[in-house]
Motif scaffolding. Structure first.
Motif, PDB file in Angstrom:
ATOM      1  N   ARG A 387       0.827  -1.210   0.000  1.00 28.62           N
ATOM      2  CA  ARG A 387       0.000   0.000   0.000  1.00 28.62           C
ATOM      3  C   ARG A 387       0.862   1.262   0.000  1.00 28.62           C
ATOM      4  O   ARG A 387       0.508   2.264  -0.619  1.00 28.62           O
ATOM      5  N   LEU A 388       1.993   1.204   0.691  1.00 24.70           N
ATOM      6  CA  LEU A 388       2.915   2.349   0.661  1.00 24.70           C
ATOM      7  C   LEU A 388       3.435   2.589  -0.744  1.00 24.70           C
ATOM      8  O   LEU A 388       3.610   3.736  -1.167  1.00 24.70           O
ATOM      9  N   GLY A 389       3.704   1.504  -1.473  1.00 22.22           N
ATOM     10  CA  GLY A 389       4.158   1.660  -2.857  1.00 22.22           C
ATOM     11  C   GLY A 389       3.106   2.314  -3.719  1.00 22.22           C
ATOM     12  O   GLY A 389       3.398   3.204  -4.533  1.00 22.22           O
ATOM     13  N   ASP A 390       1.840   1.884  -3.533  1.00 25.86           N
ATOM     14  CA  ASP A 390       0.750   2.487  -4.296  1.00 25.86           C
ATOM     15  C   ASP A 390       0.569   3.953  -3.911  1.00 25.86           C
ATOM     16  O   ASP A 390       0.386   4.822  -4.780  1.00 25.86           O
ATOM     17  N   THR A 391       0.627   4.230  -2.604  1.00 27.75           N
ATOM     18  CA  THR A 391       0.509   5.619  -2.150  1.00 27.75           C
ATOM     19  C   THR A 391       1.673   6.451  -2.659  1.00 27.75           C
ATOM     20  O   THR A 391       1.508   7.635  -2.973  1.00 27.75           O
ATOM     21  N   ASN A 392       2.843   5.818  -2.758  1.00 20.59           N
ATOM     22  CA  ASN A 392       4.009   6.547  -3.260  1.00 20.59           C
ATOM     23  C   ASN A 392       3.815   6.982  -4.707  1.00 20.59           C
ATOM     24  O   ASN A 392       4.235   8.073  -5.100  1.00 20.59           O
ATOM     25  N   SER A 393       3.171   6.125  -5.517  1.00 22.82           N
ATOM     26  CA  SER A 393       2.900   6.519  -6.903  1.00 22.82           C
ATOM     27  C   SER A 393       1.904   7.668  -6.946  1.00 22.82           C
ATOM     28  O   SER A 393       2.029   8.591  -7.754  1.00 22.82           O
ATOM     29  N   LYS A 394       0.889   7.633  -6.033  1.00 28.24           N
ATOM     30  CA  LYS A 394      -0.050   8.759  -5.946  1.00 28.24           C
ATOM     31  C   LYS A 394       0.669  10.016  -5.463  1.00 28.24           C
ATOM     32  O   LYS A 394       0.366  11.124  -5.910  1.00 28.24           O
ATOM     33  N   LEU A 395       1.600   9.814  -4.543  1.00 28.64           N
ATOM     34  CA  LEU A 395       2.369  10.944  -4.035  1.00 28.64           C
ATOM     35  C   LEU A 395       3.126  11.636  -5.160  1.00 28.64           C
ATOM     36  O   LEU A 395       3.122  12.866  -5.273  1.00 28.64           O
ATOM     37  N   ASN A 396       3.767  10.853  -6.021  1.00 25.55           N
ATOM     38  CA  ASN A 396       4.540  11.451  -7.109  1.00 25.55           C
ATOM     39  C   ASN A 396       3.645  12.092  -8.154  1.00 25.55           C
ATOM     40  O   ASN A 396       4.024  13.098  -8.756  1.00 25.55           O
ATOM     41  N   ALA A 397       2.444  11.515  -8.364  1.00 25.82           N
ATOM     42  CA  ALA A 397       1.489  12.179  -9.260  1.00 25.82           C
ATOM     43  C   ALA A 397       1.085  13.525  -8.672  1.00 25.82           C
ATOM     44  O   ALA A 397       0.987  14.529  -9.382  1.00 25.82           O
ATOM     45  N   GLY A 398       0.857  13.550  -7.350  1.00 23.64           N
ATOM     46  CA  GLY A 398       0.520  14.819  -6.694  1.00 23.64           C
ATOM     47  C   GLY A 398       1.673  15.793  -6.721  1.00 23.64           C
ATOM     48  O   GLY A 398       1.478  17.006  -6.884  1.00 23.64           O
ATOM     49  N   LEU A 399       2.899  15.275  -6.590  1.00 24.54           N
ATOM     50  CA  LEU A 399       4.066  16.162  -6.614  1.00 24.54           C
ATOM     51  C   LEU A 399       4.264  16.785  -7.997  1.00 24.54           C
ATOM     52  O   LEU A 399       4.763  17.904  -8.101  1.00 24.54           O
ATOM     53  N   SER A 400       3.888  16.055  -9.064  1.00 26.88           N
ATOM     54  CA  SER A 400       3.982  16.663 -10.396  1.00 26.88           C
ATOM     55  C   SER A 400       3.046  17.860 -10.493  1.00 26.88           C
ATOM     56  O   SER A 400       3.381  18.886 -11.091  1.00 26.88           O
ATOM     57  N   SER A 401       1.857  17.747  -9.875  1.00 22.69           N
ATOM     58  CA  SER A 401       0.940  18.888  -9.834  1.00 22.69           C
ATOM     59  C   SER A 401       1.494  19.989  -8.941  1.00 22.69           C
ATOM     60  O   SER A 401       1.362  21.175  -9.251  1.00 22.69           O
ATOM     61  N   ALA A 402       2.134  19.586  -7.821  1.00 21.37           N
ATOM     62  CA  ALA A 402       2.746  20.590  -6.938  1.00 21.37           C
ATOM     63  C   ALA A 402       3.834  21.357  -7.678  1.00 21.37           C
ATOM     64  O   ALA A 402       3.975  22.574  -7.507  1.00 21.37           O
ATOM     65  N   ASP A 403       4.608  20.651  -8.507  1.00 19.42           N
ATOM     66  CA  ASP A 403       5.644  21.322  -9.307  1.00 19.42           C
ATOM     67  C   ASP A 403       5.020  22.377 -10.219  1.00 19.42           C
ATOM     68  O   ASP A 403       5.527  23.497 -10.338  1.00 19.42           O
ATOM     69  N   ARG A 404       3.914  22.003 -10.881  1.00 14.56           N
ATOM     70  CA  ARG A 404       3.282  22.912 -11.835  1.00 14.56           C
ATOM     71  C   ARG A 404       2.681  24.119 -11.122  1.00 14.56           C
ATOM     72  O   ARG A 404       2.733  25.240 -11.626  1.00 14.56           O
ATOM     73  N   VAL A 405       2.097  23.869  -9.955  1.00 19.85           N
ATOM     74  CA  VAL A 405       1.543  24.980  -9.177  1.00 19.85           C
ATOM     75  C   VAL A 405       2.669  25.899  -8.701  1.00 19.85           C
ATOM     76  O   VAL A 405       2.574  27.127  -8.793  1.00 19.85           O
ATOM     77  N   ALA A 406       3.752  25.286  -8.197  1.00 21.19           N
ATOM     78  CA  ALA A 406       4.862  26.082  -7.660  1.00 21.19           C
ATOM     79  C   ALA A 406       5.530  26.912  -8.744  1.00 21.19           C
ATOM     80  O   ALA A 406       6.025  28.011  -8.469  1.00 21.19           O
ATOM     81  N   THR A 407       5.563  26.395  -9.989  1.00 24.05           N
ATOM     82  CA  THR A 407       6.184  27.151 -11.081  1.00 24.05           C
ATOM     83  C   THR A 407       5.568  28.537 -11.200  1.00 24.05           C
ATOM     84  O   THR A 407       6.278  29.533 -11.362  1.00 24.05           O
ATOM     85  N   MET A 408       4.241  28.595 -11.104  1.00 27.78           N
ATOM     86  CA  MET A 408       3.574  29.895 -11.196  1.00 27.78           C
ATOM     87  C   MET A 408       3.567  30.630  -9.863  1.00 27.78           C
ATOM     88  O   MET A 408       3.766  31.836  -9.803  1.00 27.78           O
ATOM     89  N   LEU A 409       3.339  29.868  -8.784  1.00 28.21           N
ATOM     90  CA  LEU A 409       3.171  30.499  -7.475  1.00 28.21           C
ATOM     91  C   LEU A 409       4.429  31.230  -7.038  1.00 28.21           C
ATOM     92  O   LEU A 409       4.358  32.272  -6.376  1.00 28.21           O
ATOM     93  N   TYR A 410       5.594  30.707  -7.415  1.00 33.49           N
ATOM     94  CA  TYR A 410       6.848  31.310  -6.970  1.00 33.49           C
ATOM     95  C   TYR A 410       7.611  31.975  -8.107  1.00 33.49           C
ATOM     96  O   TYR A 410       8.823  32.157  -8.037  1.00 33.49           O
ATOM     97  N   SER A 411       6.892  32.317  -9.175  1.00 35.56           N
ATOM     98  CA  SER A 411       7.468  33.151 -10.226  1.00 35.56           C
ATOM     99  C   SER A 411       7.282  34.622  -9.867  1.00 35.56           C
ATOM    100  O   SER A 411       6.344  34.974  -9.142  1.00 35.56           O
TER     101      SER A 411
END
Length: 669
Positions: A387-411
């Motif tokens: 389950r941690l492995g599955d959650t980890n894949s969800k975590l990285n999917a969420g982090l890709s969105s966090a990256d995209r949000v941060a690109t604009m938020l901290y520009s």
């Protein structure tokens, strides 16, 4: 004033192209440490970015702490099943119905267990002795209960643990859903605030559909990640830690040897999750394209139907949707690899323990009950790791969105107030350009060496072929863009040394492509000034020749005019925009081809409204219909970004140059 060098975090290009370029430049291979920690070795700024994102979580840390505590309780409930199976059911089966072991034998077993720690002289060993004796007494006390009642209590305990676990999980998810929604709302507001500071170059390069995708889909993914990580990840993490501690006490190094194989499953899981993160970043970009396609097509239905282009739009949308769907399938394929990897490697660990632990039981070094409890715990630990492995894949999917949000938020915004910027209270002497040059990019020069001075209360007209730089010149006055060389001046002061708020307060703009909002007519006229009295709104509408048609509307000034004001005609929309400019009562007026798209009757009404609007104001008119600028105090004829001719209407006609040719062509039309 010399234009300052560009700041490194300013974005003026397509944001998806920027992120794609960043991904391509990341070429360094990941090491074991990077795989285990999830760190991206090609982006040293990530920890700082995530710390900044975490600042949005801090106001809600009490909810997070409560959720973490509930995760620990859920983990304890999971481990409680194994305790019941080993410490309750197994002794019942061993003693047979109605048999009760003597109390003193259990106490002796407890003391014997304590003596295994050595001489009880030290504090630690004395504590161990007392704990072992207490355990023996508890076992003895439990053995004093009839076997049938023990079974009933054990069964009831398992049901109670299940109720506690599920009630805890339900409450935890409700709590975290509420907290995550609050966090996402806070980030969304901050992101929108940041968007409001970006320059026109940014919005020219980035379609609204792409930005909407980040404000909606990416932030929803981020919220889902917060819930999954806090609820599922922490519960499984505590379960795994508890199981490992219990297994170590029961089995020592043999258990750890089996677990080592299971733990190693996280190396390939991290590699797969890293690929998921990159793939999800591409998918979110495709989602932005999907939003863009929807926004354009649904907002342009009149043109779509007029050109019988429904089938063309269906095919275009189908291609965009298939590209997005294909990307989602590839990400799903990567996610599907996580569970088999963890299960196979985890089962290797279990199988290893079954073999070596079984040998320990055969040799008499392990009790049968302890052995089966260890197997159960190890299976549960492997399930937690899966389950941690599955959650980890969800975590990285969420982090890709966090990256995209941060690109604009901290520009950083491109157009900002200078440190010593001052506020102004109007235009007192003149508006002037001194040696102004501007390029949208180095390969496409727009304006070159523009010089003029316009005294207060006078009118400047800008004419010239399409693409000559007329609208861009008008955009430089309110600093929608900043000049590359020279200076735009108000009362001799460079506009870059004036605060943006006070500068734009002095300027009213009416464009050919009238922008109205899905709201009432009154709110559109009073846009940005919600406390304006109705009598002032009516006065502005009358001066703009808009009052009569407004009163014919179903609800008068409270009539909603639809998306972009589509319930109004072109002339009506333009008169509402003029009323809005009149109400602002700014000393500088910019009219960007405000009548070029109107019929003759509408143009007459709008032109009369414009004459009211121009009275007493310093006006810059960007003209297509040259008949509307005959009375201008100064006319600049632009061609390829340079001033080709200047003068009044009569002076330019006398020169028989480009202006005279344009007048002649329009007369023939």
């Amino acid at each position: 004033m010399v234009k300052p060098p560009p700041r490194p975090n300013v974005i003026v290009e397509d944001i998806d192209a920027l992120e794609a370029r960043r991904l391509k430049t990341r070429g360094r291979k990941y090491g074991l440490r990077d795989l285990l920690t999830g760190r991206d070795p090609d982006d040293e700024s990530q920890p700082a970015i995530y710390r900044r994102l975490f600042s949005f979580v801090k106001p809600f840390r009490s909810g997070l702490i409560a959720a973490l505590s509930m995760s620990a309780l859920a983990a304890a409930a999971k481990l409680g099943y194994v305790f019941i199976l080993q410490r309750v059911l197994e002794p019942i089966m061993d003693q047979g119905a109605g048999r009760i072991a003597p109390v003193m034998s259990h106490l002796a077993a407890g003391v014997a267990h304590a003596s295994a720690w050595g001489d009880p002289a030290s504090t630690g060993r004395r504590i161990a002795t007392h704990l072992a004796i207490a355990r023996g007494m508890a076992d003895a006390s439990w053995q004093g209960v009839p076997a049938q009642r023990q079974l009933l209590l054990a069964a009831g305990g398992m049901v109670l643990l299940s109720l506690v676990e599920q009630a805890n999980k339900y409450s935890q998810k409700l709590l975290m859903r509420s907290v995550s929604l609050d966090i996402v709302s806070t980030i969304r507001i901050a992101l929108f605030d940041r968007l409001m500071t970006f320059s026109m170059r940014f919005f020219q390069s980035n379609h609204s559909g792409k930005l909407m995708s980040r404000l909606t889909n990416d932030l929803n993914n981020l919220g889902t990640m917060l819930v999954d990580v806090t609820v599922d990840f922490t519960t499984d993490f505590f379960t795994l830690i508890g199981a490992l501690c219990y297994l170590w006490v029961q089995g020592g190094s043999v258990v750890l040897a089996g677990l080592a194989i299971a733990v190693m499953s996280f190396v390939p899981v991290q590699r797969i999750s890293r690929r998921i993160r990159r793939k999800e970043g591409s998918n979110q970009s495709r989602m932005g394209t999907l939003f863009m396609s929807l926004s354009e097509t649904l907002g342009s239905q009149k043109i779509v139907k007029a050109f019988n282009a429904e089938q063309f739009e269906r095919e275009r949308f189908r291609k965009v949707d298939l590209a997005y769907t294909d990307g989602r399938k590839q990400a799903a394929k990567l996610r599907a690899r996580v569970e088999p990897v963890v299960e196979i490697l985890g089962m290797l660990g279990v199988a290893m323990l079954v073999y070596f632990g079984g040998l320990q039981v055969i040799d008499g070094r392990w009790e049968k009950g302890s052995f089966f409890a260890i197997i159960l715990l190890l299976v549960q630990a492997v399930a937690a790791m899966r389950r941690l492995g599955d959650t980890n894949s969800k975590l990285n999917a969420g982090l890709s969105s966090a990256d995209r949000v941060a690109t604009m938020l901290y520009s950083e915004p491109e157009i900002v107030d200078a440190p010593d910027a001052v506020a102004i209270d109007g235009l007192h002497t003149s508006l002037a350009f001194r040696g102004v040059s501007y390029d949208h990019d180095p390969d496409h020069p727009v304006l070159r060496d523009i010089d003029f001075e316009l005294p207060k209360g006078h009118t400047l007209a800008l004419v010239g072929p399409t693409g000559s730089g007329k609208s861009t010149l008008g955009d430089l006055i309110p600093r929608f863009f900043d000049v590359d060389a020279g200076a735009a001046l108000i009362d001799g002061r460079d506009v870059r040394t004036i605060t943006l708020a006070s500068l734009r307060q002095q300027i009213a703009v009416v464009t050919q492509d009238t922008v109205l909002f899905r709201d009432t007519i009154a709110h559109n006229i009073a846009y940005g000034r919600p406390q304006t009295p109705m009598e002032d709104i009516v006065r502005a509408a009358k001066a703009a020749n808009a009052h009569d048609f407004i009163m014919r509307m179903p609800e008068g000034y409270e009539t909603e005019i639809g998306e972009r004001g589509l319930k109004l005609s072109g002339g009506e929309r333009q008169r509402v925009a003029i009323a809005r400019a009149l109400l602002k009562d700014a000393p500088i007026l910019i009219l960007d081809e405000a009548t070029s798209a109107l019929d003759t009757a509408s143009e007459a009404l709008v032109q009369d409204a414009i004459n009211h609007l121009k009275a007493g104001r310093t006006t810059v008119v960007i003209a297509h219909r040259l008949s509307t600028i005959r009375d201008a105090d100064l006319i600049l004829v632009l061609e390829r970004g340079r001033i080709r001719e200047r003068g009044t209407h009569d002076e330019l006609i006398a020169q028989r140059g480009l202006y005279a040719q344009m007048i002649s062509v329009q007369h023939r039309e």
